[in-house]
Design an enzyme around this catalytic site. Structure first.
Site, PDB file in Angstrom:
ATOM      1  N   THR A 288       1.903   0.335   3.656  1.00 57.05           N
ATOM      2  CA  THR A 288       2.945   0.725   4.611  1.00 57.05           C
ATOM      3  C   THR A 288       2.295   1.437   5.795  1.00 57.05           C
ATOM      4  O   THR A 288       1.222   2.011   5.653  1.00 57.05           O
ATOM      5  CB  THR A 288       3.898   1.698   3.894  1.00 57.05           C
ATOM      6  OG1 THR A 288       4.597   0.969   2.912  1.00 57.05           O
ATOM      7  CG2 THR A 288       4.863   2.382   4.826  1.00 57.05           C
TER       8      THR A 288
ATOM      9  N   GLY B  18      12.955   0.474  -0.868  1.00 59.59           N
ATOM     10  CA  GLY B  18      12.132   1.627  -1.225  1.00 59.59           C
ATOM     11  C   GLY B  18      12.490   2.860  -0.418  1.00 59.59           C
ATOM     12  O   GLY B  18      13.600   2.991   0.101  1.00 59.59           O
TER      13      GLY B  18
ATOM     14  N   THR C  58       4.072   7.268   2.201  1.00 58.70           N
ATOM     15  CA  THR C  58       3.679   5.954   1.691  1.00 58.70           C
ATOM     16  C   THR C  58       3.326   6.076   0.223  1.00 58.70           C
ATOM     17  O   THR C  58       2.714   7.064  -0.195  1.00 58.70           O
ATOM     18  CB  THR C  58       2.494   5.353   2.467  1.00 58.70           C
ATOM     19  OG1 THR C  58       2.146   4.112   1.844  1.00 58.70           O
ATOM     20  CG2 THR C  58       1.279   6.264   2.483  1.00 58.70           C
TER      21      THR C  58
ATOM     22  N   GLY D 203       7.716   3.957  -3.836  1.00 61.40           N
ATOM     23  CA  GLY D 203       8.944   4.423  -3.195  1.00 61.40           C
ATOM     24  C   GLY D 203       9.985   5.056  -4.093  1.00 61.40           C
ATOM     25  O   GLY D 203      10.654   6.020  -3.694  1.00 61.40           O
TER      26      GLY D 203
HETATM   27  N1  ASP Z   1       6.737   3.219  -0.017  1.00 62.53           N
HETATM   28  C1  ASP Z   1       6.800   1.790   0.085  1.00 62.53           C
HETATM   29  C2  ASP Z   1       7.900   1.294  -0.811  1.00 62.53           C
HETATM   30  O1  ASP Z   1       8.033   1.782  -1.905  1.00 62.53           O
HETATM   31  C3  ASP Z   1       5.535   1.113  -0.273  1.00 62.53           C
HETATM   32  C4  ASP Z   1       4.313   1.634   0.427  1.00 62.53           C
HETATM   33  O2  ASP Z   1       4.270   2.771   0.853  1.00 62.53           O
HETATM   34  O3  ASP Z   1       3.374   0.881   0.601  1.00 62.53           O
HETATM   35  O4  ASP Z   1       8.581   0.376  -0.429  1.00 62.53           O
END
Ligand code: ASP
Length: 352
Positions: free
Chosen positions: A218, A248, A269, A272
């Site tokens: 992310t 997320g 990030t 999530g």
């Molecule tokens: N936080 C993001 C999610 O859960 C994923 C990520 O941070 O890469 O959708």
């Protein structure tokens, strides 16, 4: 003797009180303006290990992080707004296939790309978010448009696309988001999830496979401009192999993104579901507001203590009203960079 004891106890009490009200050197430093303006970004946290990374790939990531942050830095340096800096910085990363946002987004179980993003303005506490769009080139731009041009905070799916089109945002064919790497990751995860499904805890298998096999990726940015305004934004494709319209933390204000001029701005990030349950981004701001914690103390407590105890993995980039900056993560690595008002650049990937 009694008198001496009395004086001694009095001195101890006095010292104790003094300790309580005397700020630590960190608190003192944080209370002073560190930077007139500043910017901090991430490109995802996860199992990012030096041994799995070629020198070329590492250089590629670092160069893209540097390119992105310098775009935002130039805007701030020229007196532009933190909103513009966050937008333009994130767009560089959305357009790069290296990150799990925009082009290069991970695939859902159904082999599509569904994008989430959010933005928050620390001055007005206004916010915009979008979940599950499949054909809007820049989800972060859409999140900001939702904030500025609608009465809502969050739009999703088809409706969000119609809104984007009405507002003249760039619409692309869903194939624009395709990258071979991400497609292969999905296939690998599906294959290992099948094996894992023979285990008892079927629910865990879906995520275990994801965590083991892929980094997250992310992107996020927090900026403080010369007018003292903080903005934060986050953009993502979510998690590989997600299904059932899973959303997320990235588009959830308070979890993936938060900004308040009184305290700080945060972009998250990681896994999530845990960031939603922990209200990670807001918790950092709340600890600063209600417990007078420094940015470092708040980010460290929320990530290293609370999130870790919950079983969550990931990290945040955060920046406070005085231009203090913090990278905090409990994973092996986090793609990250920062620049202060003197133009000092930090670009890092692994834990150091
Ligand atoms: N936080 C993001 C999610 O859960 C994923 C990520 O941070 O890469 O959708």
């Amino acid at each position: 003797m009694k008198k001496h004891l009395l004086i001694l106890s009095f001195l101890i009490v006095l010292l104790g009180c003094k300790n309580e009200i005397t700020p630590s050197s960190e608190e003192k430093r944080d209370a002073i303006k560190q930077n007139e303006f500043a910017i901090i970004i991430h490109g995802g946290a996860g199992t990012i290990l030096k041994k799995n990374m070629s020198d070329e790939k590492e250089a590629e990531y670092k160069a893209k992080l540097e390119e992105a942050i310098k775009v935002g830095y130039a805007i701030l340096n020229n007196g532009g707004t933190s909103q513009d800096a966050v937008l333009k910085t994130i767009q560089v990363m959305e357009e790069s296939p290296l990150f799990n946002a925009g082009k290069g987004a991970v695939f859902t179980h159904e082999e599509t790309n569904e994008l989430d993003a959010s933005f928050m303005d620390g001055k007005t506490l206004n916010a915009g978010a979008v979940a599950g769009v499949t054909n809007v080139k820049s989800p972060i731009e859409l999140a900001i448009k939702i904030m500025t041009d609608s009465d809502h905070v969050m739009l999703s799916g088809k409706g969000a696309s119609v809104f984007a089109k009405d507002k003249g945002l760039e619409i692309v064919d869903p194939s624009y988001f395709y990258t071979e790497n991400r497609f292969k990751s999905l296939q690998r995860i599906k294959a290992s999830a099948k094996t894992e499904l023979n285990r008892d805890d079927k629910k865990a298998a879906f995520y275990d496979a994801d965590i083991k096999n892929s980094k997250f990726g992310t992107v996020g940015c927090v900026a403080l401009d010369k007018n003292g305004n903080i903005s934060a934004g986050t953009s993502t494709g979510g998690m590989t192999n997600k299904r059932w319209g899973r959303i997320g933390d990235a588009p959830i204000i308070g979890s993936g993104t938060y900004a308040n001029n009184k305290t700080c701005g945060v972009s998250s990030t990681g896994w999530g579901e845990y960031f939603i349950r922990g209200q990670v981004a807001y918790d950092i701001s709340a600890q600063m507001e209600y417990q007078q914690k420094t940015l470092k103390e708040a980010t460290s407590d929320v990530i290293q203590n609370k999130l870790t105890k919950l079983g969550g993995t990931g990290g945040v980039v955060a920046l406070d009203k005085n231009g203090n900056m913090s990278f905090e993560f409990n994973t092996a690595g986090m793609y990250r960079a920062s620049m202060n008002d003197k133009g000092d650049l930090v670009v890092k990937i692994y834990k150091e």
